[in-house]
Scaffold this active site. Structure first.
Site, PDB file in Angstrom:
ATOM      1  N   GLU A 260       1.545   3.497   3.195  1.00  0.00           N
ATOM      2  CA  GLU A 260       1.975   2.876   4.454  1.00  0.00           C
ATOM      3  C   GLU A 260       3.492   2.908   4.443  1.00  0.00           C
ATOM      4  O   GLU A 260       4.149   2.073   3.821  1.00  0.00           O
ATOM      5  CB  GLU A 260       1.394   1.463   4.568  1.00  0.00           C
TER       6      GLU A 260
ATOM      7  N   GLU B  20       1.862  -6.125  10.645  1.00  0.00           N
ATOM      8  CA  GLU B  20       0.818  -5.071  10.574  1.00  0.00           C
ATOM      9  C   GLU B  20       0.965  -4.186  11.807  1.00  0.00           C
ATOM     10  O   GLU B  20       0.653  -4.609  12.914  1.00  0.00           O
ATOM     11  CB  GLU B  20      -0.554  -5.746  10.555  1.00  0.00           C
TER      12      GLU B  20
ATOM     13  N   HIS C   9       0.858  -1.180   0.000  1.00  0.00           N
ATOM     14  CA  HIS C   9       0.000   0.000   0.000  1.00  0.00           C
ATOM     15  C   HIS C   9       0.899   1.235   0.000  1.00  0.00           C
ATOM     16  O   HIS C   9       1.760   1.390   0.877  1.00  0.00           O
ATOM     17  CB  HIS C   9      -0.930  -0.013   1.218  1.00  0.00           C
TER      18      HIS C   9
ATOM     19  N   HIS D 208       3.078  -3.929   6.574  1.00  0.00           N
ATOM     20  CA  HIS D 208       1.918  -3.035   6.495  1.00  0.00           C
ATOM     21  C   HIS D 208       1.803  -2.138   7.717  1.00  0.00           C
ATOM     22  O   HIS D 208       2.284  -2.474   8.798  1.00  0.00           O
ATOM     23  CB  HIS D 208       0.629  -3.859   6.370  1.00  0.00           C
TER      24      HIS D 208
END
Lengths: 296, 296
Positions: free
Chosen positions: A17, A166, A14, A106
């Site tokens: 990010e 994450e 992404h 992420h």
């Protein structure tokens, strides 16, 4: 003989990010940091044009493009669909991948701390979970093993073993040092564990590890035509991985009305009020707290 | 006779700052909430296409388009430059505006709490600052009065009196209930104060009010070609309005090097690591702590 010969670390799946993107730059400048004796480590910047435009994606979410049927469908040809095919050719192909493990980095705007998302609960993943938990006090283990790896549409599902790191809370399009440092540390623990696993030198681990298991996704309150009518309740905001019980307030409508959760289990919300999920009016995911057997 | 006859509350000047946008919806459904006896209140949604596209802006920052020369320059014709001219015609024109006070509602990803930004330190603004401070314990008063209102390029500079309500931390493109509630409360206090001011019923206020005054803006460490080389130091992250002294660490380079602040005053950082300011590699603003005389 090593079980893991090739490991890929992926950043910028992404484009907004930033932690993984800046860690890739750091590791390219100092490759010894991610080098281990028993396997090759490569890095991949998955969505450079997303980063260039400071957006999660240009056309569609890259981390939803890795179903086998979609990878095989040449009609799917926008930027991220094309990137998915290129990445699958480079690291995969999914089902018989040349890469043994993909670690995909992420960020989330949710208060999830350093979370490791695992796609199956086999010996490797349960030992990894126990190892990382023992080395990093605030690590959170989250299993998303409700379907097979093949059925996952995540980038990291290209390889037989795929992990999502994450980390949050971090606003889109910024770098926070605490979040960057957590990601750096968690990735190092994963690489260390793979090295130990390859050498059959995994240390003594507890018999079980505390974790969460994905259960369901909740939507924000919305009208029939999809307009948002409310928001996450202030008690739930930032309370990722804190128990939510039947009858607890979960949403506040813009007119002030409180909405309570109706559920028949102790739920552990996460990805609470994640900015990227507003596209689909998603409010949060719910999981169950579990003790997972560590398989030796 | 009232000093303030027309007040405008503006939301969505930045399309991904959601609190003001959802408060406008709430107030349109319940207009009594922002109605006061002595003046008219109108609302304006400044950048609807920014919201539609879930972006701060389409072409350029709307809240930088209100210099008199730019408003008069018909060559400046992109979306936000056009919106600025329309809004100036509707609420202004700047210099002789039909609106007496513009309250412009903003969010920041920085940990600034409920902050009110004032453009001059006259009787109205210093009394307002003292009033809001006395009614809202965590309110922060920030003066950006380093230039005249005319010389400000902010939307709220259209009127003789302009206020920015700036509330964080909130990631772009989400609604947090705590932030929404602070904005709602702070706006109500401002409207209440205007009502008291109009009626000459402002209560007893302290002789001075604690505030911050804008001093300068710092950039992120960058290479000669503008690439970011570092980030806000972890000690400074989230420490908006906490003192920073000469020699304190302020940045961490991606190679781990700490950079310390060299300054000859006690600085109070704010807008620390604001996502929207990465466009220009801005790291934070610095202010001085001041005691402002309340002018009666």
């Amino acid at each position: 003989m090593s079980t893991f010969n090739r490991v890929a670390i992926v950043g910028g799946t992404h484009g907004n990010e930033f932690s993984g993107i800046y860690l890739l730059k750091k590791w390219q400048a100092s490759p010894a940091l991610i080098r281990r004796a028993s396997f090759e480590t490569e890095t991949l910047f998955a969505n450079p044009n997303g980063f260039r435009d400071n957006k999660r994606y240009l056309d569609c979410d890259l981390n939803r493009q890795f179903l086998p049927a979609d990878l095989a469908n040449m009609e799917l040809s926008n930027y991220e669909q094309s990137r998915a095919k290129v990445i699958n050719a480079q690291l995969g192909p999914k089902g018989s991948a040349r890469t043994d493990l993909v670690i995909d980095l992420h960020n989330t705007t949710s208060n999830m701390g350093p979370t490791i998302i695992l796609l199956k609960a086999d010996a490797f993943n349960t030992q990894l979970a126990a190892y990382v938990s023992s080395r990093m006090e605030n690590a959170v283990i989250l299993f998303e093993d409700h379907c097979s790896v093949e059925e996952h549409y995540f980038l990291c599902s290209i390889a037989d073993q795929g992990i999502i790191v994450e980390i949050g809370p971090q606003s889109q399009s910024v770098v926070r040092q605490d979040v960057l440092d957590w990601m750096d540390e968690m990735t190092a623990h994963i690489l260390d564990f793979v090295e130990l696993f390859n050498k059959n030198e995994v240390p003594e681990l507890p018999a079980t590890v505390s974790a969460y298991r994905y259960e369901e996704t909740l939507k924000l309150p919305e009208s029939e035509d999809g307009e948002r009518l409310g928001m996450v309740h202030r008690n739930v905001q930032d309370a990722d991985f804190t128990v939510l019980r039947n009858g607890d307030p979960i949403f506040t409508l813009f007119d002030g009305t409180e909405v309570c959760w109706e559920g028949d289990y102790d739920a552990y919300p996460h990805f609470i009020n994640e900015a990227a999920y507003y596209d689909n009016n998603l409010a949060m995911s719910l999981g169950k707290k579990v003790e997972i057997d560590v398989i030796r």
